[in-house]
Design a protein around this motif. Structure first.
Motif, PDB file in Angstrom:
ATOM      1  N   VAL A 295      39.421  41.076  58.498  1.00  0.00           N
ATOM      2  CA  VAL A 295      39.983  40.108  57.549  1.00  0.00           C
ATOM      3  C   VAL A 295      39.220  38.784  57.614  1.00  0.00           C
ATOM      4  N   ALA A 296      38.865  38.352  58.815  1.00  0.00           N
ATOM      5  CA  ALA A 296      38.184  37.062  58.974  1.00  0.00           C
ATOM      6  C   ALA A 296      36.722  37.102  58.531  1.00  0.00           C
ATOM      7  N   LEU A 297      36.050  38.214  58.792  1.00  0.00           N
ATOM      8  CA  LEU A 297      34.610  38.268  58.573  1.00  0.00           C
ATOM      9  C   LEU A 297      34.180  38.888  57.244  1.00  0.00           C
ATOM     10  N   HIS A 298      35.064  39.654  56.600  1.00  0.00           N
ATOM     11  CA  HIS A 298      34.671  40.367  55.383  1.00  0.00           C
ATOM     12  C   HIS A 298      35.675  40.198  54.239  1.00  0.00           C
ATOM     13  N   PRO A 299      36.156  38.983  53.987  1.00  0.00           N
ATOM     14  CA  PRO A 299      37.141  38.831  52.912  1.00  0.00           C
ATOM     15  C   PRO A 299      36.513  38.995  51.532  1.00  0.00           C
ATOM     16  N   VAL A 300      37.322  39.448  50.610  1.00  0.00           N
ATOM     17  CA  VAL A 300      36.939  39.429  49.202  1.00  0.00           C
ATOM     18  C   VAL A 300      38.026  38.646  48.465  1.00  0.00           C
ATOM     19  N   PHE A 301      37.632  37.950  47.448  1.00  0.00           N
ATOM     20  CA  PHE A 301      38.563  37.138  46.685  1.00  0.00           C
ATOM     21  C   PHE A 301      38.501  37.573  45.230  1.00  0.00           C
ATOM     22  N   PRO A 302      39.328  38.553  44.864  1.00  0.00           N
ATOM     23  CA  PRO A 302      39.318  39.040  43.482  1.00  0.00           C
ATOM     24  C   PRO A 302      39.643  37.905  42.499  1.00  0.00           C
ATOM     25  N   PRO A 303      38.899  37.806  41.417  1.00  0.00           N
ATOM     26  CA  PRO A 303      39.130  36.728  40.447  1.00  0.00           C
ATOM     27  C   PRO A 303      40.582  36.641  39.961  1.00  0.00           C
ATOM     28  N   ALA A 304      41.231  37.767  39.775  1.00  0.00           N
ATOM     29  CA  ALA A 304      42.625  37.745  39.312  1.00  0.00           C
ATOM     30  C   ALA A 304      43.533  37.091  40.348  1.00  0.00           C
ATOM     31  N   GLU A 305      43.280  37.349  41.627  1.00  0.00           N
ATOM     32  CA  GLU A 305      44.080  36.743  42.687  1.00  0.00           C
ATOM     33  C   GLU A 305      43.813  35.247  42.793  1.00  0.00           C
ATOM     34  N   ILE A 306      42.568  34.854  42.640  1.00  0.00           N
ATOM     35  CA  ILE A 306      42.231  33.429  42.680  1.00  0.00           C
ATOM     36  C   ILE A 306      42.946  32.707  41.550  1.00  0.00           C
ATOM     37  N   GLU A 307      42.946  33.277  40.373  1.00  0.00           N
ATOM     38  CA  GLU A 307      43.611  32.657  39.228  1.00  0.00           C
ATOM     39  C   GLU A 307      45.122  32.599  39.437  1.00  0.00           C
ATOM     40  N   ARG A 308      45.697  33.640  40.030  1.00  0.00           N
ATOM     41  CA  ARG A 308      47.138  33.650  40.301  1.00  0.00           C
ATOM     42  C   ARG A 308      47.510  32.529  41.264  1.00  0.00           C
ATOM     43  N   VAL A 309      46.764  32.390  42.356  1.00  0.00           N
ATOM     44  CA  VAL A 309      47.043  31.346  43.341  1.00  0.00           C
ATOM     45  C   VAL A 309      46.807  29.968  42.730  1.00  0.00           C
ATOM     46  N   ARG A 310      45.756  29.842  41.936  1.00  0.00           N
ATOM     47  CA  ARG A 310      45.460  28.569  41.280  1.00  0.00           C
ATOM     48  C   ARG A 310      46.626  28.148  40.378  1.00  0.00           C
ATOM     49  N   SER A 311      47.140  29.089  39.605  1.00  0.00           N
ATOM     50  CA  SER A 311      48.268  28.787  38.713  1.00  0.00           C
ATOM     51  C   SER A 311      49.510  28.379  39.503  1.00  0.00           C
ATOM     52  N   GLU A 312      49.765  29.060  40.621  1.00  0.00           N
ATOM     53  CA  GLU A 312      50.908  28.699  41.464  1.00  0.00           C
ATOM     54  C   GLU A 312      50.759  27.283  42.012  1.00  0.00           C
ATOM     55  N   ARG A 313      49.575  26.946  42.470  1.00  0.00           N
ATOM     56  CA  ARG A 313      49.341  25.617  43.041  1.00  0.00           C
ATOM     57  C   ARG A 313      49.467  24.529  41.986  1.00  0.00           C
ATOM     58  N   LEU A 314      48.937  24.784  40.795  1.00  0.00           N
ATOM     59  CA  LEU A 314      49.061  23.798  39.717  1.00  0.00           C
ATOM     60  C   LEU A 314      50.523  23.568  39.340  1.00  0.00           C
ATOM     61  N   ALA A 315      51.296  24.639  39.277  1.00  0.00           N
ATOM     62  CA  ALA A 315      52.720  24.513  38.970  1.00  0.00           C
ATOM     63  C   ALA A 315      53.434  23.716  40.060  1.00  0.00           C
ATOM     64  N   SER A 316      53.056  23.945  41.296  1.00  0.00           N
ATOM     65  CA  SER A 316      53.644  23.204  42.410  1.00  0.00           C
ATOM     66  C   SER A 316      53.329  21.717  42.317  1.00  0.00           C
ATOM     67  N   LEU A 317      52.095  21.382  41.938  1.00  0.00           N
ATOM     68  CA  LEU A 317      51.723  19.979  41.787  1.00  0.00           C
ATOM     69  C   LEU A 317      52.512  19.304  40.668  1.00  0.00           C
ATOM     70  N   VAL A 318      52.730  20.021  39.586  1.00  0.00           N
ATOM     71  CA  VAL A 318      53.518  19.464  38.479  1.00  0.00           C
ATOM     72  C   VAL A 318      54.942  19.199  38.953  1.00  0.00           C
ATOM     73  N   GLN A 319      55.511  20.133  39.716  1.00  0.00           N
ATOM     74  CA  GLN A 319      56.862  19.934  40.238  1.00  0.00           C
ATOM     75  C   GLN A 319      56.910  18.750  41.201  1.00  0.00           C
ATOM     76  N   GLU A 320      55.915  18.613  42.053  1.00  0.00           N
ATOM     77  CA  GLU A 320      55.876  17.485  42.993  1.00  0.00           C
ATOM     78  C   GLU A 320      55.802  16.155  42.253  1.00  0.00           C
ATOM     79  N   LYS A 321      55.039  16.126  41.173  1.00  0.00           N
ATOM     80  CA  LYS A 321      54.881  14.891  40.397  1.00  0.00           C
ATOM     81  C   LYS A 321      56.230  14.410  39.870  1.00  0.00           C
ATOM     82  N   ASP A 322      57.111  15.340  39.551  1.00  0.00           N
ATOM     83  CA  ASP A 322      58.419  14.995  39.007  1.00  0.00           C
ATOM     84  C   ASP A 322      59.469  14.759  40.090  1.00  0.00           C
ATOM     85  N   ASP A 323      59.093  14.877  41.361  1.00  0.00           N
ATOM     86  CA  ASP A 323      60.016  14.707  42.482  1.00  0.00           C
ATOM     87  C   ASP A 323      59.788  13.337  43.121  1.00  0.00           C
ATOM     88  N   PRO A 324      60.740  12.420  43.007  1.00  0.00           N
ATOM     89  CA  PRO A 324      60.548  11.080  43.567  1.00  0.00           C
ATOM     90  C   PRO A 324      60.280  11.089  45.077  1.00  0.00           C
TER      91      PRO A 324
END
Length: 101
Positions: free
Chosen positions: A55-84
């Motif tokens: 796992v440490a030496l031979h990871p692969v990062f499928p584009p679909a998974e990268i996009e899924r995680v990216r979308s989750e993180r962006l949604a989290s940032l939007v929620q944080e912005k609205d949280d005082p």
């Protein structure tokens, strides 16, 4: 993301191998470190170490998974912005992280 697959194993194969060993496999990352860990009975040390190394030496990062995680993180940032509380935490800690301007 590290557990999503390697050059030799799919995510399901990684999970199956960990289960076969009676092991847990975890990974996480923050702004200043990354951690990959595993736990099992000591008798399973060689197998769990081989799995962790794969796992440490031979990871692969499928584009679909990268996009899924990216979308989750962006949604989290939007929620944080609205949280005082989150906003004041960032504002209060910025000088500690980056120095005073």
């Amino acid at each position: 993301m590290l557990q999503q697959g390697t050059t030799t194993r799919s995510a399901l194969q990684i999970a199956d191998r960990a289960a076969d060993l009676g092991a847990t496999l975890g990974s996480r990352a923050s702004t200043d470190n990354s951690v990959i860990s595993t736990r099992s009975l000591s008798a399973q040390f060689p197998g769990r170490t081989e799995l962790l190394a794969d796992v440490a030496l031979h990871p692969v990062f499928p584009p679909a998974e990268i996009e899924r995680v990216r979308s989750e993180r962006l949604a989290s940032l939007v929620q944080e912005k609205d949280d005082p509380n989150a906003t004041q935490c960032w504002v209060r800690n910025l000088p500690a992280l980056y120095g005073r301007t």
